[in-house]
Design an enzyme around this catalytic site. Structure first.
Site, PDB file in Angstrom:
ATOM      1  N   GLU A 419      28.198 -85.228 -15.862  1.00 52.19           N
ATOM      2  CA  GLU A 419      29.352 -85.424 -14.946  1.00 52.19           C
ATOM      3  C   GLU A 419      29.059 -86.479 -13.895  1.00 52.19           C
ATOM      4  OE1 GLU A 419      32.023 -83.707 -16.756  1.00 52.19           O
ATOM      5  OE2 GLU A 419      32.475 -84.862 -14.975  1.00 52.19           O
TER       6      GLU A 419
HETATM    7  C1  LIG Z   1      23.586 -81.313 -22.374  1.00 48.79           C
HETATM    8  C2  LIG Z   1      24.485 -82.477 -22.114  1.00 48.79           C
HETATM    9  C3  LIG Z   1      25.852 -82.304 -22.146  1.00 48.79           C
HETATM   10  C4  LIG Z   1      26.710 -83.393 -21.946  1.00 48.79           C
HETATM   11  N1  LIG Z   1      28.070 -83.219 -22.071  1.00 48.79           N
HETATM   12  C5  LIG Z   1      28.863 -84.324 -22.086  1.00 48.79           C
HETATM   13  C6  LIG Z   1      30.247 -84.220 -22.444  1.00 48.79           C
HETATM   14  O1  LIG Z   1      30.766 -83.128 -22.695  1.00 48.79           O
HETATM   15  N2  LIG Z   1      30.981 -85.358 -22.516  1.00 48.79           N
HETATM   16  C7  LIG Z   1      30.445 -86.586 -22.261  1.00 48.79           C
HETATM   17  O2  LIG Z   1      31.154 -87.567 -22.349  1.00 48.79           O
HETATM   18  N3  LIG Z   1      29.149 -86.720 -21.901  1.00 48.79           N
HETATM   19  C8  LIG Z   1      28.346 -85.624 -21.820  1.00 48.79           C
HETATM   20  N4  LIG Z   1      27.015 -85.751 -21.499  1.00 48.79           N
HETATM   21  C9  LIG Z   1      26.488 -87.064 -21.176  1.00 48.79           C
HETATM   22  C10 LIG Z   1      26.131 -87.210 -19.707  1.00 48.79           C
HETATM   23  O3  LIG Z   1      27.296 -87.269 -18.940  1.00 48.79           O
HETATM   24  C11 LIG Z   1      25.224 -88.437 -19.582  1.00 48.79           C
HETATM   25  O4  LIG Z   1      23.964 -88.075 -20.112  1.00 48.79           O
HETATM   26  C12 LIG Z   1      25.097 -88.919 -18.156  1.00 48.79           C
HETATM   27  O5  LIG Z   1      26.308 -89.477 -17.733  1.00 48.79           O
HETATM   28  C13 LIG Z   1      23.997 -89.951 -17.960  1.00 48.79           C
HETATM   29  O6  LIG Z   1      24.078 -90.970 -18.910  1.00 48.79           O
HETATM   30  P1  LIG Z   1      22.768 -91.374 -19.729  1.00 48.79           P
HETATM   31  O7  LIG Z   1      22.237 -90.121 -20.336  1.00 48.79           O
HETATM   32  O8  LIG Z   1      23.088 -92.489 -20.633  1.00 48.79           O
HETATM   33  O9  LIG Z   1      21.717 -91.827 -18.638  1.00 48.79           O
HETATM   34  P2  LIG Z   1      21.619 -93.289 -18.010  1.00 48.79           P
HETATM   35  O10 LIG Z   1      22.958 -93.766 -17.608  1.00 48.79           O
HETATM   36  O11 LIG Z   1      20.796 -94.132 -18.892  1.00 48.79           O
HETATM   37  O12 LIG Z   1      20.807 -92.967 -16.674  1.00 48.79           O
HETATM   38  C14 LIG Z   1      19.377 -92.851 -16.615  1.00 48.79           C
HETATM   39  C15 LIG Z   1      18.957 -92.823 -15.147  1.00 48.79           C
HETATM   40  O13 LIG Z   1      19.350 -94.048 -14.511  1.00 48.79           O
HETATM   41  C16 LIG Z   1      20.164 -93.789 -13.393  1.00 48.79           C
HETATM   42  N5  LIG Z   1      21.231 -94.811 -13.321  1.00 48.79           N
HETATM   43  C17 LIG Z   1      21.908 -95.396 -14.330  1.00 48.79           C
HETATM   44  N6  LIG Z   1      22.816 -96.253 -13.847  1.00 48.79           N
HETATM   45  C18 LIG Z   1      22.697 -96.213 -12.493  1.00 48.79           C
HETATM   46  C19 LIG Z   1      23.347 -96.868 -11.412  1.00 48.79           C
HETATM   47  N7  LIG Z   1      24.350 -97.731 -11.606  1.00 48.79           N
HETATM   48  N8  LIG Z   1      22.981 -96.561 -10.143  1.00 48.79           N
HETATM   49  C20 LIG Z   1      21.996 -95.682  -9.909  1.00 48.79           C
HETATM   50  N9  LIG Z   1      21.340 -95.031 -10.883  1.00 48.79           N
HETATM   51  C21 LIG Z   1      21.694 -95.283 -12.153  1.00 48.79           C
HETATM   52  C22 LIG Z   1      20.759 -92.399 -13.636  1.00 48.79           C
HETATM   53  O14 LIG Z   1      21.110 -91.766 -12.408  1.00 48.79           O
HETATM   54  C23 LIG Z   1      19.612 -91.706 -14.341  1.00 48.79           C
HETATM   55  O15 LIG Z   1      18.690 -91.212 -13.411  1.00 48.79           O
HETATM   56  C24 LIG Z   1      26.158 -84.663 -21.653  1.00 48.79           C
HETATM   57  C25 LIG Z   1      24.775 -84.828 -21.592  1.00 48.79           C
HETATM   58  C26 LIG Z   1      23.944 -83.765 -21.838  1.00 48.79           C
HETATM   59  C27 LIG Z   1      22.445 -83.996 -21.827  1.00 48.79           C
END
Ligand SMILES: Cc1cc2nc3c(=O)[nH]c(=O)nc-3n(C[C@H](O)[C@H](O)[C@H](O)COP(=O)(O)OP(=O)(O)OC[C@H]3O[C@@H](n4cnc5c(N)ncnc54)[C@H](O)[C@@H]3O)c2cc1C
Length: 556
Positions: A419
């Site tokens: 989220e």
């Molecule tokens: C169990 C689970 C359930 C989920 N359910 C859903 C769902 O129902 N629907 C859906 O669409 N998604 C879902 N997600 C996805 C989830 O919303 C994403 O994992 C999350 O938004 C982070 O994206 P990412 O994993 O690609 O991490 P990344 O975006 O790669 O982030 C990695 C790190 O970098 C930091 N970061 C990245 N960009 C920035 C920035 N601009 N400024 C500061 N820090 C930054 C982040 O804070 C984090 O610490 C789910 C994920 C999991 C693990």
């Protein structure tokens, strides 16, 4: 150990923080909802929490089977009409305040975090379709999500598009009959597939032909698993993830358009208006994720208190001592209770402001917008910290699985990630929310805290938050972002302290063991948590230079 929903705590917050009486809900209805939700969560969902963790949701050739007991518990949830508690009456809901439905969601999160995600996504979908969907979409899909006959999901994430939602590649092309054909792969989709209901309504972000790059080019589509004639749409779950916690919640890889040239979907809102529609869903979901932190913190606190009263280590005057009487264990229990109370106050307050906003109060709506990143990020940080303390209170028994304390920590850990990660929430606070209404929204919050609070520790923290905000307004964006997280924590603790003091004042004249315990925890919050937050001022103001002295490689 059995779990008891915190009905008295919820009533305190609803009466003195949300001031639910002003939202036009009778006191009897509030009691009935709190008692009914507690009975459902304690009776149906808590008992299957640990079994859900062990059995896990399982993928079997495109079908996802939920752990034993989940289908029966879901039926009790749907038949009780719980999904529609805060949904619009026009869609078959009961139209009660979201701040009251928050109690139901807190209870479900506490009782069974992995299950609670399912209705949580439904709540966001109901809001998005009700606010942006066409009359046909509202007629055809909303009532059966509201009744719980079907569930809903939220499909944003793709392998290359996580925090950067604008990078998504899923495509939608017009089918010529008003519908669209959707193709692409979504990952991490919570409850994307399961066997609790026949149909699942997916809300999917996709890019239409000729759409601009980035978030401006995104549209939102409603894509059901089963079409109106009962036939299978071209969408399937190709696998589910193995993960640290929430084992009973299926986290699905969803493939759209593999077999039939595209899954059939319909636009929700305007073409290219996807982010707007999605934010309706996400704002609700963000407050609800904050509640996940509150729920798991409550559960972990109850479990730790019960254990600490039973477990004896050491002797005093020749008698065995319960570990709860060792000062450091008492510190942990007190901190757990204090943080849980604080997070509950903040998150329910934010819901209350959103309710007032929905009823037309513009200032309350803006305050809810300002508080949303605080509720999501600090609420979930509290969930993790309290669950971790819960493991510590149990000693070695916390690290092994049988007490259940470890599961709470594993389950809680996802909430700061999804989220919008907590880092993204902190960025939202300093990039957008601090300047909302030319900064007047933030200033009005500070003024309200000052007008009501006389506690000198809270006054000192409020001074520090205000100085930090003033510095940020003058600073470059990198410096703001560098200090955004400690600033978010300081602001959250300030708001929580203000609201807890309000509760303490309201029950000043009453005395019983429950209230004595809550007052002591509030004293601890003001005496220990608030001064600690004051200490974050240095980190908030340190600026980007301190972080970027060397290339990241030097940190490896
Ligand atoms: C169990 C689970 C359930 C989920 N359910 C859903 C769902 O129902 N629907 C859906 O669409 N998604 C879902 N997600 C996805 C989830 O919303 C994403 O994992 C999350 O938004 C982070 O994206 P990412 O994993 O690609 O991490 P990344 O975006 O790669 O982030 C990695 C790190 O970098 C930091 N970061 C990245 N960009 C920035 C920035 N601009 N400024 C500061 N820090 C930054 C982040 O804070 C984090 O610490 C789910 C994920 C999991 C693990």
């Amino acid at each position: 150990m059995s779990f008891t929903c915190p009905v008295r705590d919820q009533r305190l917050v609803l009466d003195h923080v949300v001031r639910i009486g002003e939202l036009g809900t009778d006191s009897d209805i509030v009691d009935a909802v709190l008692d009914g939700a507690a009975a459902l969560a304690d009776g149906e969902f808590a008992p299957i929490d640990q079994a859900g963790d062990t059995h896990r949701a399982r993928w079997d050739n495109g079908v996802v089977r939920m752990p034993p007991g989940f289908a029966e518990a879901y039926r009790a949830f749907a038949q009780g009409g719980w999904m529609g508690l805060a949904a619009p009456e026009s869609a078959g809901g009961q139209g009660l305040p979201h701040s009251l439905a928050a109690a139901l969601m807190e209870d479900l999160n506490a009782a069974n975090f992995a299950f609670a995600l399912c209705p949580m996504l439904g709540l966001g979908a109901i809001e998005a379709i009700a606010a942006h969907g066409s009359d046909e979409l509202k007629r055809d899909w909303l009532p059966r999500i509201v009744s719980g006959e079907w569930t809903a999901t939220m499909n944003l994430t793709e392998p290359q598009a996580g925090s950067d939602v604008g990078a998504l590649k899923t495509r939608a092309v017009p089918a010529g009959d008003g519908s669209w054909k959707i193709t692409g792969t979504k990952i991490f989709i919570t409850y994307g597939e399961h066997d609790l209901t026949d149909n699942i309504v997916h809300l999917v972000l996709a890019r239409t032909p000729g759409a601009p790059e980035g978030t401006k080019g995104i549209s939102l589509f409603l894509v059901p698993k089963l079409l109106a004639d009962g036939s299978r749409n071209d969408v399937k779950c190709v696998s589910i993830e193995h993960k640290l916690g929430i084992h009973a919640s299926p986290t699905c890889v969803m493939s759209y358009g593999d077999d039939d040239g595209g899954a059939t979907g319909w636009l929700v809102g305007e073409e290219l208006g996807g982010m707007r529609a999605m934010f309706t869903m996400m704002n609700n979901a963000r407050l609800n994720v904050g509640l996940q932190g509150v729920g798991i913190a409550e559960r972990a606190t109850q479990r730790a208190c019960a254990y600490a009263l039973e477990r004896k280590q050491g002797q005093r005057g020749g008698l065995p001592v319960a570990i709860a009487d060792h000062p450091d264990v008492r510190r942990m229990l007190m901190r757990m209770r204090a943080l849980t109370l604080g997070a509950r106050a903040l998150v329910y307050y934010a819901f209350g402001q959103a309710d007032r906003g929905a009823a037309g109060d513009k200032e309350a709506k803006q305050r809810a917008d300002l508080l949303t990143p605080l509720a999501k990020a600090w609420g979930t940080d509290v969930g993790c910290e309290v669950a971790s303390l819960g493991v510590q209170v149990h000693g070695g028994m916390g690290y092994v699985e049988e007490t259940g304390a470890a599961q709470h920590l594993r389950d809680a850990r996802i909430a700061p990630i999804y989220e919008g990660t907590n880092g993204i929430q902190a960025a939202d606070l300093v990039q957008r929310k601090l300047g909302l209404g030319d900064g007047l929204v933030f200033d009005a919050l500070i003024a309200d805290v000052r007008a009501e609070s006389a506690d000198e520790r809270l006054v000192a923290l409020t001074d520090a938050v205000e100085i930090c905000a003033a510095t940020f307004r003058e600073a470059g964006m990198d410096d703001r972002l560098a200090g955004s997280y400690p600033f978010l924590t300081m602001s959250s603790v300030m708001v929580a302290g203000w609201l807890l003091e309000r509760i303490a004042r309201a029950v000043e004249q009453e005395s019983d063991p429950f209230l004595d315990g809550r007052r002591a925890a509030i004293d601890y919050f003001l005496g220990a948590v608030v001064p600690e937050a004051l200490g974050l001022g240095a980190a908030a103001g340190a600026g980007a230079e301190l972080l970027f002295k060397v290339p990241a490689e030097a940190l490896a």
